[in-house]
Write a protein that holds these residues in place. Sequence first.
Motif, PDB file in Angstrom:
ATOM      1  N   GLU A   1      -2.952 -11.156  44.980  1.00 34.03           N
ATOM      2  CA  GLU A   1      -3.542 -12.330  45.631  1.00 34.03           C
ATOM      3  C   GLU A   1      -5.042 -12.197  45.841  1.00 34.03           C
ATOM      4  N   GLN A   2      -5.543 -10.967  45.883  1.00 31.17           N
ATOM      5  CA  GLN A   2      -6.982 -10.748  46.019  1.00 31.17           C
ATOM      6  C   GLN A   2      -7.710 -10.859  44.678  1.00 31.17           C
ATOM      7  N   GLY A   3      -6.945 -10.857  43.571  1.00 33.62           N
ATOM      8  CA  GLY A   3      -7.556 -10.935  42.244  1.00 33.62           C
ATOM      9  C   GLY A   3      -7.697  -9.593  41.553  1.00 33.62           C
ATOM     10  N   ASN A   4      -7.139  -8.543  42.159  1.00 30.04           N
ATOM     11  CA  ASN A   4      -7.209  -7.219  41.551  1.00 30.04           C
ATOM     12  C   ASN A   4      -6.205  -7.119  40.408  1.00 30.04           C
ATOM     13  N   VAL A   5      -6.681  -6.668  39.248  1.00 25.69           N
ATOM     14  CA  VAL A   5      -5.817  -6.476  38.083  1.00 25.69           C
ATOM     15  C   VAL A   5      -5.289  -5.048  38.106  1.00 25.69           C
ATOM     16  N   GLY A   6      -3.986  -4.900  38.189  1.00 25.52           N
ATOM     17  CA  GLY A   6      -3.379  -3.574  38.249  1.00 25.52           C
ATOM     18  C   GLY A   6      -2.987  -3.056  36.877  1.00 25.52           C
ATOM     19  N   GLY A   7      -2.589  -1.788  36.836  1.00 29.47           N
ATOM     20  CA  GLY A   7      -2.086  -1.196  35.598  1.00 29.47           C
ATOM     21  C   GLY A   7      -3.146  -0.872  34.575  1.00 29.47           C
ATOM     22  N   VAL A   8      -4.397  -0.648  35.045  1.00 29.76           N
ATOM     23  CA  VAL A   8      -5.533  -0.386  34.144  1.00 29.76           C
ATOM     24  C   VAL A   8      -5.866   1.100  34.168  1.00 29.76           C
ATOM     25  N   SER A   9      -5.915   1.725  33.000  1.00 21.41           N
ATOM     26  CA  SER A   9      -6.274   3.141  32.939  1.00 21.41           C
ATOM     27  C   SER A   9      -7.782   3.305  32.996  1.00 21.41           C
ATOM     28  N   GLY A  10      -8.225   4.458  33.515  1.00 24.18           N
ATOM     29  CA  GLY A  10      -9.645   4.722  33.701  1.00 24.18           C
ATOM     30  C   GLY A  10     -10.414   4.825  32.394  1.00 24.18           C
ATOM     31  N   GLY A  11     -11.740   4.829  32.514  1.00 21.92           N
ATOM     32  CA  GLY A  11     -12.606   4.932  31.347  1.00 21.92           C
ATOM     33  C   GLY A  11     -12.530   6.318  30.737  1.00 21.92           C
ATOM     34  N   THR A  12     -12.329   6.374  29.425  1.00 21.27           N
ATOM     35  CA  THR A  12     -12.092   7.668  28.793  1.00 21.27           C
ATOM     36  C   THR A  12     -12.967   7.885  27.573  1.00 21.27           C
ATOM     37  N   PRO A  13     -13.437   9.109  27.389  1.00 22.09           N
ATOM     38  CA  PRO A  13     -13.950   9.489  26.076  1.00 22.09           C
ATOM     39  C   PRO A  13     -12.753   9.684  25.143  1.00 22.09           C
TER      40      PRO A  13
ATOM     41  N   TRP B   1       1.401  -3.473  25.565  1.00 23.96           N
ATOM     42  CA  TRP B   1       1.353  -2.387  24.596  1.00 23.96           C
ATOM     43  C   TRP B   1       1.290  -1.055  25.330  1.00 23.96           C
ATOM     44  N   PRO B   2       1.900  -0.011  24.780  1.00 24.25           N
ATOM     45  CA  PRO B   2       1.753   1.320  25.365  1.00 24.25           C
ATOM     46  C   PRO B   2       0.289   1.753  25.354  1.00 24.25           C
ATOM     47  N   VAL B   3      -0.069   2.653  26.244  1.00 22.47           N
ATOM     48  CA  VAL B   3      -1.456   3.120  26.326  1.00 22.47           C
ATOM     49  C   VAL B   3      -1.900   3.737  25.005  1.00 22.47           C
ATOM     50  N   VAL B   4      -1.010   4.367  24.267  1.00 19.68           N
ATOM     51  CA  VAL B   4      -1.212   4.741  22.866  1.00 19.68           C
ATOM     52  C   VAL B   4      -0.209   3.898  22.091  1.00 19.68           C
ATOM     53  N   VAL B   5      -0.692   2.998  21.243  1.00 20.99           N
ATOM     54  CA  VAL B   5       0.142   1.873  20.803  1.00 20.99           C
ATOM     55  C   VAL B   5       1.393   2.288  20.036  1.00 20.99           C
ATOM     56  N   ASP B   6       1.341   3.415  19.328  1.00 17.98           N
ATOM     57  CA  ASP B   6       2.504   3.812  18.540  1.00 17.98           C
ATOM     58  C   ASP B   6       3.391   4.815  19.276  1.00 17.98           C
ATOM     59  N   ARG B   7       3.232   4.911  20.598  1.00 16.66           N
ATOM     60  CA  ARG B   7       4.048   5.799  21.430  1.00 16.66           C
ATOM     61  C   ARG B   7       4.834   4.950  22.432  1.00 16.66           C
ATOM     62  N   PRO B   8       5.958   4.380  22.016  1.00 15.21           N
ATOM     63  CA  PRO B   8       6.711   3.479  22.914  1.00 15.21           C
ATOM     64  C   PRO B   8       7.225   4.164  24.170  1.00 15.21           C
ATOM     65  N   GLU B   9       7.293   5.503  24.148  1.00 15.87           N
ATOM     66  CA  GLU B   9       7.748   6.217  25.338  1.00 15.87           C
ATOM     67  C   GLU B   9       6.653   6.345  26.394  1.00 15.87           C
ATOM     68  N   TYR B  10       5.408   6.038  26.042  1.00 16.24           N
ATOM     69  CA  TYR B  10       4.306   6.099  27.000  1.00 16.24           C
ATOM     70  C   TYR B  10       4.285   4.830  27.847  1.00 16.24           C
ATOM     71  N   ARG B  11       3.610   4.903  28.988  1.00 17.08           N
ATOM     72  CA  ARG B  11       3.524   3.747  29.884  1.00 17.08           C
ATOM     73  C   ARG B  11       2.726   2.617  29.214  1.00 17.08           C
ATOM     74  N   CYS B  12       3.007   1.392  29.608  1.00 20.67           N
ATOM     75  CA  CYS B  12       2.221   0.249  29.127  1.00 20.67           C
ATOM     76  C   CYS B  12       0.930   0.162  29.923  1.00 20.67           C
ATOM     77  N   GLU B  13      -0.103  -0.386  29.303  1.00 19.79           N
ATOM     78  CA  GLU B  13      -1.433  -0.443  29.923  1.00 19.79           C
ATOM     79  C   GLU B  13      -1.950  -1.870  29.825  1.00 19.79           C
ATOM     80  N   VAL B  14      -2.446  -2.394  30.940  1.00 17.85           N
ATOM     81  CA  VAL B  14      -2.722  -3.819  31.054  1.00 17.85           C
ATOM     82  C   VAL B  14      -4.032  -4.237  30.383  1.00 17.85           C
ATOM     83  N   SER B  15      -5.107  -3.472  30.535  1.00 15.60           N
ATOM     84  CA  SER B  15      -6.401  -3.929  30.010  1.00 15.60           C
ATOM     85  C   SER B  15      -6.401  -3.990  28.486  1.00 15.60           C
TER      86      SER B  15
END
Length: 347
Positions: free
Chosen positions: A303-315, A250-264
């Motif tokens: 391979e180390q178990g790091n999950v990529g593509g996660v945006s930082g914690g936000t207010p 899903w995009p980082v803002v779900v109804d904005r398909p032009e935005y990047r996808c976000e993994v978490s």
Amino acid sequence: MTQLRRQACQIAAERVVSFMLRGRPGDWGMDIDRWDWNPGVGLIAILEYYEAARKPEILSELTVWIERNKHQSQHHKVINSMAPFTVFPRLYELTGDLYYRDKAIDIGNWVLTEAPKTREGALEHTVTEPEQFAEQVWADTIFMAVLFLARLARVSGDPKYGDEALRQLQLHIELLQDDNTGVLFHGWNCGSGDHMSAARWGRANAWIALATPMIVQELQGMPVIPDTLMERYSRLLQGLLAYQADNGLWPVVVDRPEYRCEVSGSAGIAAGFMKAAKLGWVGDNYRSAAELTLMRLLEHIDEQGNVGGVSGGTPVLATEAAYNEFEIRSTQYGQGLALLLLAEYLN
């Protein structure tokens, strides 16, 4: 699910947990030894993984973490710092240690009687940082504090915790749901009567998409779950399914398909789909959508178990665009949301 895919999920889950437990002292994103929401989400996920894998060493890691860090819990009583307590009711059942039960009841009473509430009766979202968000309702609260209340209700048998959990879940969905699309805004300001930036943030939707079936399961046989709540939840999932990208995320803002996808956020939404499907609330098309997310998630775990593509914690950010521009980083909650989806396929 094929045996090969199950093996891939098992390997990925073990790597993710290992990466979480190693942590990075001093790194806000990956420092596991803090009493706050970020490691708290990780703990909730690790417990869920334990329930799926039943490895004694995983349970031991949880109890050792609490023993090592419980002194910190005295310094913060805010909504975000409730998250680590979410594992306490189940740990009491698993270990018989009365500390977990008694501490959970103490904290549950604080949430009921002292935690700040908005004029509409919703829990005000409070944080450990020296910032205040007066009269603000955030979707995050449901996963960070309300899930804890539901678990405490089941283990203690005291209906007051369940009644409040259900009330808060209803209030949050009512205040945050967009009537046009069914999906959720990140926040609501009770003072100004608006959704602030009005961003339909992906991870906000994940917190409630995932927490709702978890909460309802805990409350079985306690308060009656209103049809209106289930109707709203169904509309939320329908809206989210419509916004899933072709790549399964899903995009980082779900109804904005032009935005990047976000993994978490994507992992959390998909885990919610799976839980709802297992309960018979939705059809197999949601399970298929979640499996597509899973395939993309596996590609984002190194391979180390790091999950990529996660945006930082936000207010709640000032604009929708700000969510798309926010930093990408490794976090305990990103690891946790990924692990929660993996655990659904191992349970």
